[in-house]
Design an enzyme around this catalytic site. Structure first.
Site, PDB file in Angstrom:
ATOM      1  N   PRO A  91     -21.859  22.074  68.600  1.00  0.00           N
ATOM      2  CA  PRO A  91     -20.137  21.400  68.573  1.00  0.00           C
ATOM      3  C   PRO A  91     -19.204  22.867  68.622  1.00  0.00           C
ATOM      4  CG  PRO A  91     -21.939  22.833  66.844  1.00  0.00           C
ATOM      5  CD  PRO A  91     -23.108  22.505  68.199  1.00  0.00           C
ATOM      6  N   GLY A  95     -17.629  28.327  65.418  1.00  0.00           N
ATOM      7  CA  GLY A  95     -18.204  29.764  66.155  1.00  0.00           C
ATOM      8  C   GLY A  95     -19.640  30.406  67.052  1.00  0.00           C
ATOM      9  N   LEU A  96     -19.773  28.580  67.235  1.00  0.00           N
ATOM     10  CA  LEU A  96     -20.902  29.262  68.584  1.00  0.00           C
ATOM     11  C   LEU A  96     -20.579  28.798  70.065  1.00  0.00           C
ATOM     12  CD1 LEU A  96     -23.590  26.366  67.082  1.00  0.00           C
ATOM     13  CD2 LEU A  96     -23.228  29.006  66.737  1.00  0.00           C
ATOM     14  N   GLY A  97     -18.618  29.326  70.188  1.00  0.00           N
ATOM     15  CA  GLY A  97     -18.363  29.904  70.916  1.00  0.00           C
ATOM     16  C   GLY A  97     -17.993  28.343  72.012  1.00  0.00           C
ATOM     17  N   SER A  99     -15.100  26.949  73.009  1.00  0.00           N
ATOM     18  CA  SER A  99     -14.087  26.997  73.478  1.00  0.00           C
ATOM     19  C   SER A  99     -14.680  27.508  75.200  1.00  0.00           C
ATOM     20  CB  SER A  99     -12.747  27.555  72.602  1.00  0.00           C
ATOM     21  OG  SER A  99     -12.112  27.718  73.571  1.00  0.00           O
ATOM     22  N   ALA A 100     -15.186  29.045  75.008  1.00  0.00           N
ATOM     23  CA  ALA A 100     -15.394  29.867  75.901  1.00  0.00           C
ATOM     24  C   ALA A 100     -16.690  29.369  76.844  1.00  0.00           C
ATOM     25  CB  ALA A 100     -15.879  31.410  75.278  1.00  0.00           C
ATOM     26  N   ALA A 101     -17.622  28.969  76.063  1.00  0.00           N
ATOM     27  CA  ALA A 101     -18.477  28.305  77.154  1.00  0.00           C
ATOM     28  C   ALA A 101     -17.605  26.461  78.109  1.00  0.00           C
ATOM     29  CB  ALA A 101     -19.513  27.467  76.193  1.00  0.00           C
ATOM     30  N   ASP A 142     -16.646  36.612  73.419  1.00  0.00           N
ATOM     31  CA  ASP A 142     -17.313  34.534  73.526  1.00  0.00           C
ATOM     32  C   ASP A 142     -17.301  34.590  74.638  1.00  0.00           C
ATOM     33  OD1 ASP A 142     -17.042  34.460  70.907  1.00  0.00           O
ATOM     34  OD2 ASP A 142     -15.644  33.082  70.800  1.00  0.00           O
TER      35      ASP A 142
END
Ligand code: PMV
Length: 316
Positions: A91, A95-97, A99-101, A142
């Site tokens: 999702p 806060g699980l990154g 966008s960076a992934a 991230d």
């Protein structure tokens, strides 16, 4: 068509403090983003779920895509257009990154499609150019975690280093609050920093000590101590004003179900909570499910200590 993947991440210790130079510990998780890229197209385009943008558009995601591609083009001299399609299996905005992934997967796939030699430094910088559009002042944690497989020690402005982890970590992750914008939470913390600098630096100093304690706990495989560090970090995050009643309720529920420690992860204001579990995440996941909270288990695999770089030549 070529494809590349990147991880989502959990910040185990040090979110927000990391923006002010404090060390953070983060780890990639087995959920993230996959990007497919194709060269030989008339213009650069990005397709992300239902949203489709051209790199020349003015939306935030188009500007981020353009910033990323411009970085790759400047470094390689290759100005060819590329079409990229991204799928996400975690999702976003919690806060699980995510966008960076997405950024790391796009950078890797675009390099492969365009025949650009993709070293880590290039991918890192291109992905950070993407992140800067969304949140102005990213620490880079991230992106660093999205590129690493195991836990990392991250200090802003320095290369991340892999952390030895004597035992694998069993974590439960709850989507305990609604999505929140990272840049809004980072701004909120900046206001606190400007308002009460003395107390703010003391707090950041305490988080730095927690990061050091957690680092040694990981190296020793001391999960009880690591859990204590989670709880203490959560208290500091509450003091920074980035926690919420929902996140704290999820933390208490996890501890009540036997977790060794629990904290919000990422920017807060909503989003995810992580709980360190003793052997199995099942009891915590069930307790969260009774609250109606969506959750999943994540494992951070044990990673070996690096060999001693300077073994004692006199040792038997
Ligand atoms: O984007 P999030 O929710 O994973 O938060 C990033 C971590 C922060 O420390 C809050 C910001 C940063 O740039 O390090």
């Amino acid at each position: 068509m070529v494809s590349a993947r990147a991880f989502g991440k959990l910040i185990l210790i040090g979110e927000h403090a990391v923006v002010y130079g404090c060390p953070a510990i983060a780890a990639g998780i087995d959920k993230g983003a996959r990007a497919w890229a194709r060269a030989g197209v008339p213009e650069s385009r990005l397709s992300l779920g239902v949203s489709q943008v051209a790199a020349r558009d003015s939306s935030e995601s188009a500007r981020a895509f353009r910033a990323l591609l411009e970085h790759l083009q400047a470094a390689s001299g290759n100005r060819s257009a590329v079409a990229v399609e991204v799928t996400l299996d975690l999702p976003a905005g919690v806060g699980l990154g995510a966008s960076a992934a997405i950024a790391v997967a796009i950078a890797r796939a675009a390099c492969a499609a365009l025949g650009i030699q993709a070293n880590d430094a290039l991918v890192l910088k291109a992905a950070n150019a993407w992140e800067s559009v969304f949140h102005g002042n990213p620490s880079g944690v991230d992106v660093a975690a999205a590129m690493a497989a195991g836990p990392i020690w991250f200090v802003r402005g320095s290369a991340p280093s892999p952390l030895p982890c004597a035992r694998s970590l069993c974590l439960a992750v709850a989507l305990a609050g609604p999505p929140a914008a990272t840049h809004r939470m980072v701004d909120l913390v900046r206001q606190l920093h400007d308002l009460e600098q003395g107390r703010f630096s003391e707090r950041i100093g305490r988080v730095g000590e927690l990061a050091q304690r957690a680092k040694s706990a990981l190296a020793r495989g001391d999960l009880v101590e690591l859990g204590r560090c989670f709880d203490a970090n959560q208290r500091e995050l509450e003091g920074l004003g980035v926690s919420t009643a929902e996140l704290e309720h999820a933390c208490r529920t996890a501890r009540g179900a036997g977790a060794l420690g629990a904290k919000l992860t990422g920017a807060g204001g909503g989003g995810a909570v992580i709980a360190l579990c003793d052997g199995s995440a099942e009891d915590v996941l069930q307790a969260w499910s009774r609250l109606g909270v969506q959750a999943f288990a994540a494992e951070v695999a044990a990673s070996p200590s690096p060999p001693d770089p300077d073994p004692d030549p006199g040792a038997p």
